[in-house]
Design a protein around this motif. Structure first.
Motif, PDB file in Angstrom:
ATOM      1  N   ASP A   1      11.150 -49.691   3.751  1.00  0.00           N
ATOM      2  CA  ASP A   1      10.099 -49.057   4.559  1.00  0.00           C
ATOM      3  C   ASP A   1       9.306 -48.007   3.778  1.00  0.00           C
ATOM      4  O   ASP A   1       8.870 -47.007   4.336  1.00  0.00           O
ATOM      5  N   TYR A   2       9.103 -48.257   2.506  1.00  0.00           N
ATOM      6  CA  TYR A   2       8.373 -47.282   1.693  1.00  0.00           C
ATOM      7  C   TYR A   2       6.948 -47.089   2.209  1.00  0.00           C
ATOM      8  O   TYR A   2       6.460 -45.963   2.325  1.00  0.00           O
ATOM      9  N   LYS A   3       6.279 -48.200   2.554  1.00  0.00           N
ATOM     10  CA  LYS A   3       4.904 -48.100   3.055  1.00  0.00           C
ATOM     11  C   LYS A   3       4.850 -47.312   4.360  1.00  0.00           C
ATOM     12  O   LYS A   3       3.914 -46.534   4.599  1.00  0.00           O
ATOM     13  N   GLY A   4       5.880 -47.490   5.197  1.00  0.00           N
ATOM     14  CA  GLY A   4       5.926 -46.753   6.455  1.00  0.00           C
ATOM     15  C   GLY A   4       6.119 -45.257   6.227  1.00  0.00           C
ATOM     16  O   GLY A   4       5.519 -44.424   6.920  1.00  0.00           O
ATOM     17  N   LEU A   5       6.940 -44.909   5.234  1.00  0.00           N
ATOM     18  CA  LEU A   5       7.152 -43.505   4.906  1.00  0.00           C
ATOM     19  C   LEU A   5       5.878 -42.863   4.365  1.00  0.00           C
ATOM     20  O   LEU A   5       5.551 -41.726   4.699  1.00  0.00           O
ATOM     21  N   ILE A   6       5.146 -43.636   3.530  1.00  0.00           N
ATOM     22  CA  ILE A   6       3.876 -43.146   2.987  1.00  0.00           C
ATOM     23  C   ILE A   6       2.896 -42.865   4.125  1.00  0.00           C
ATOM     24  O   ILE A   6       2.252 -41.803   4.168  1.00  0.00           O
ATOM     25  N   LYS A   7       2.807 -43.783   5.060  1.00  0.00           N
ATOM     26  CA  LYS A   7       1.883 -43.625   6.193  1.00  0.00           C
ATOM     27  C   LYS A   7       2.263 -42.413   7.030  1.00  0.00           C
ATOM     28  O   LYS A   7       1.405 -41.617   7.428  1.00  0.00           O
ATOM     29  N   HIS A   8       3.542 -42.273   7.304  1.00  0.00           N
ATOM     30  CA  HIS A   8       4.008 -41.158   8.124  1.00  0.00           C
ATOM     31  C   HIS A   8       3.744 -39.820   7.423  1.00  0.00           C
ATOM     32  O   HIS A   8       3.311 -38.852   8.062  1.00  0.00           O
ATOM     33  N   GLN A   9       3.976 -39.779   6.126  1.00  0.00           N
ATOM     34  CA  GLN A   9       3.767 -38.557   5.357  1.00  0.00           C
ATOM     35  C   GLN A   9       2.311 -38.129   5.390  1.00  0.00           C
ATOM     36  O   GLN A   9       1.991 -36.945   5.519  1.00  0.00           O
ATOM     37  N   LYS A  10       1.395 -39.088   5.309  1.00  0.00           N
ATOM     38  CA  LYS A  10      -0.031 -38.762   5.291  1.00  0.00           C
ATOM     39  C   LYS A  10      -0.527 -38.269   6.652  1.00  0.00           C
ATOM     40  O   LYS A  10      -1.568 -37.607   6.737  1.00  0.00           O
ATOM     41  N   ASN A  11       0.213 -38.592   7.716  1.00  0.00           N
ATOM     42  CA  ASN A  11      -0.187 -38.164   9.056  1.00  0.00           C
ATOM     43  C   ASN A  11       0.374 -36.795   9.431  1.00  0.00           C
ATOM     44  O   ASN A  11       0.066 -36.269  10.504  1.00  0.00           O
ATOM     45  N   LEU A  12       1.196 -36.225   8.561  1.00  0.00           N
ATOM     46  CA  LEU A  12       1.762 -34.911   8.840  1.00  0.00           C
ATOM     47  C   LEU A  12       0.720 -33.817   8.604  1.00  0.00           C
ATOM     48  O   LEU A  12      -0.160 -33.953   7.756  1.00  0.00           O
ATOM     49  N   ASN A  13       0.870 -32.750   9.343  1.00  0.00           N
ATOM     50  CA  ASN A  13      -0.063 -31.629   9.191  1.00  0.00           C
ATOM     51  C   ASN A  13       0.438 -30.677   8.099  1.00  0.00           C
ATOM     52  O   ASN A  13       0.625 -29.483   8.313  1.00  0.00           O
ATOM     53  N   TRP A  14       0.671 -31.233   6.913  1.00  0.00           N
ATOM     54  CA  TRP A  14       1.112 -30.438   5.768  1.00  0.00           C
ATOM     55  C   TRP A  14      -0.079 -30.173   4.858  1.00  0.00           C
ATOM     56  O   TRP A  14      -1.049 -30.947   4.852  1.00  0.00           O
ATOM     57  N   PRO A  15      -0.047 -29.108   4.074  1.00  0.00           N
ATOM     58  CA  PRO A  15      -1.177 -28.785   3.189  1.00  0.00           C
ATOM     59  C   PRO A  15      -1.562 -29.959   2.289  1.00  0.00           C
ATOM     60  O   PRO A  15      -0.696 -30.605   1.703  1.00  0.00           O
ATOM     61  N   LYS A  16      -2.849 -30.196   2.186  1.00  0.00           N
ATOM     62  CA  LYS A  16      -3.339 -31.310   1.376  1.00  0.00           C
ATOM     63  C   LYS A  16      -3.370 -30.972  -0.113  1.00  0.00           C
ATOM     64  O   LYS A  16      -3.177 -31.861  -0.952  1.00  0.00           O
ATOM     65  N   LYS A  17      -3.638 -29.697  -0.423  1.00  0.00           N
ATOM     66  CA  LYS A  17      -3.728 -29.293  -1.824  1.00  0.00           C
ATOM     67  C   LYS A  17      -2.896 -28.019  -2.069  1.00  0.00           C
ATOM     68  O   LYS A  17      -3.437 -26.960  -2.402  1.00  0.00           O
ATOM     69  N   PRO A  18      -1.579 -28.114  -1.941  1.00  0.00           N
ATOM     70  CA  PRO A  18      -0.749 -26.916  -2.152  1.00  0.00           C
ATOM     71  C   PRO A  18      -0.679 -26.547  -3.625  1.00  0.00           C
ATOM     72  O   PRO A  18      -0.721 -27.405  -4.499  1.00  0.00           O
ATOM     73  N   ASN A  19      -0.581 -25.258  -3.883  1.00  0.00           N
ATOM     74  CA  ASN A  19      -0.346 -24.793  -5.247  1.00  0.00           C
ATOM     75  C   ASN A  19       1.151 -24.778  -5.561  1.00  0.00           C
ATOM     76  O   ASN A  19       1.557 -25.080  -6.680  1.00  0.00           O
ATOM     77  N   ILE A  20       1.937 -24.410  -4.549  1.00  0.00           N
ATOM     78  CA  ILE A  20       3.388 -24.321  -4.701  1.00  0.00           C
ATOM     79  C   ILE A  20       4.071 -24.926  -3.481  1.00  0.00           C
ATOM     80  O   ILE A  20       3.631 -24.710  -2.349  1.00  0.00           O
ATOM     81  N   ILE A  21       5.115 -25.677  -3.723  1.00  0.00           N
ATOM     82  CA  ILE A  21       5.943 -26.235  -2.651  1.00  0.00           C
ATOM     83  C   ILE A  21       7.341 -25.645  -2.818  1.00  0.00           C
ATOM     84  O   ILE A  21       7.942 -25.731  -3.885  1.00  0.00           O
ATOM     85  N   LEU A  22       7.870 -25.040  -1.757  1.00  0.00           N
ATOM     86  CA  LEU A  22       9.189 -24.405  -1.800  1.00  0.00           C
ATOM     87  C   LEU A  22      10.111 -25.053  -0.777  1.00  0.00           C
ATOM     88  O   LEU A  22       9.729 -25.273   0.376  1.00  0.00           O
ATOM     89  N   SER A  23      11.325 -25.362  -1.200  1.00  0.00           N
ATOM     90  CA  SER A  23      12.326 -25.913  -0.282  1.00  0.00           C
ATOM     91  C   SER A  23      13.714 -25.525  -0.764  1.00  0.00           C
ATOM     92  O   SER A  23      13.935 -25.308  -1.959  1.00  0.00           O
ATOM     93  N   SER A  24      14.661 -25.447   0.161  1.00  0.00           N
ATOM     94  CA  SER A  24      16.045 -25.180  -0.223  1.00  0.00           C
ATOM     95  C   SER A  24      16.910 -26.429  -0.145  1.00  0.00           C
ATOM     96  O   SER A  24      17.948 -26.506  -0.801  1.00  0.00           O
TER      97      SER A  24
END
Length: 299
Positions: free
Chosen positions: A3-26
């Motif tokens: 389901d790689y294509k499905g994950l790509i589609k879902h990711q693009k529909n998220l309201n996440w920054p389009k051009k982030p300078n830094i991504i932080l996660s734990s």
């Protein structure tokens, strides 16, 4: 990939920054495929990826799948240690950084932290990783309980992190007077009501007790808690102070001996010196919090 294509589609529909300078996660890099796709795409566009340490055992284990993942980022913020060029030593990033655990004046009894583990090979880490190691882990716990004074068992709680895996802890503990509680609340937040904490794996609880200066012992097994060479000397200090045990019988005998005078043992100069040396290396107190936190994001 499934389901790689499905994950790509879902990711693009998220309201996440389009051009982030830094991504932080734990922890996003461990289990979140959508986060991994997102961060990979943005890194190709120039974004920097930073992972931050989210628990214990980092920096000390001989084998660490978590460190392998985190070191794939542009920077890995640690709680004070450094093993790779990408490691950025900072300080403890848990909750209530400067808060102390104030013991209840009526504190009594013992609380043990136990987790259900996988019975199939999972990933290199400092915990039971198959049915044989899980069986040994449970045997160590029962052996420890068997050698405790009987009067201590009547006020002994197990805080059980139950992930609905087999074997079920309630079926394995051989002492019915021991209370087993499936609580989501971590032991560190409950420790104020107990005289002593017992940790059973080299993980977050172990580090938190040292950081917050909470009286505890750790019952480890060298077969599934192997240390890297640098960490061994720091752990040796804690063995000498009788915080760490690799023998459940020796651990139980020590608890029987010090239970009525836990504060005298825990406040000893030798123990506190070893604890402070360990914390300075692996779980530092925050210093110049905002200034140093800002540096972690400078490239």
């Amino acid at each position: 990939l499934e389901d790689y294509k499905g994950l790509i589609k879902h990711q693009k529909n998220l309201n996440w920054p389009k051009k982030p300078n830094i991504i932080l996660s734990s922890i996003g890099g461990h289990y979140n495929d959508i986060f991994n796709i997102y961060s990979a795409e943005k890194r190709l566009l120039g974004a920097k990826l930073i992972f931050a340490q989210h628990g214990g055992v980092y920096g000390v284990s001989k084998f660490s799948f978590g460190e392998f993942i985190e070191n794939k980022a542009d920077r890995f913020i640690t709680w004070g240690w450094k093993r790779e060029e990408k490691n950025f030593p900072l300080f403890f990033l848990g909750k209530d950084l400067k808060k102390k655990v104030k013991k209840n004046h009526k504190a009594n009894g013992i609380i043990m932290s136990v987790t259900n583990f996988f019975n199939i090979p999972y990933q290199p880490r400092a915990a039971p990783n198959d049915s044989k190691e899980t069986k040994k882990h449970l045997e160590n716990i029962n052996n420890f309980l068997a050698h405790l004074d009987k009067k201590l068992l009547s006020n002994f709680d197990i805080n059980h992190a139950d992930f609905n895996r087999k074997p079920n802890l309630r079926d394995e503990i051989q002492f019915k007077e021991v209370r087993i509680q499936n609580l989501k609340e971590p032991v560190i937040t409950r420790s104020a009501n107990y005289k002593l904490v017992v940790e059973t794996i080299n993980s977050t609880g172990f580090i938190e007790n040292l950081y917050y200066n909470v009286p505890f012992i750790a019952l480890f097994d060298e077969k599934y808690c192997p240390l890297n060479d640098e960490a061994k000397k720091y752990y040796k200090n804690l063995e000498t102070s009788k915080i760490i045990f690799y023998s459940p019988i020796d651990a139980a005998k020590h608890v029987n001996k010090i239970y009525n005078n836990i504060d005298n043992w825990w406040s000893s100069a030798e123990l506190q010196n070893g604890r402070k040396i360990f914390c300075e290396k692996y779980v530092k107190n925050p210093n110049n919090f905002f200034k140093n936190w800002k540096k972690a994001f400078e490239f």
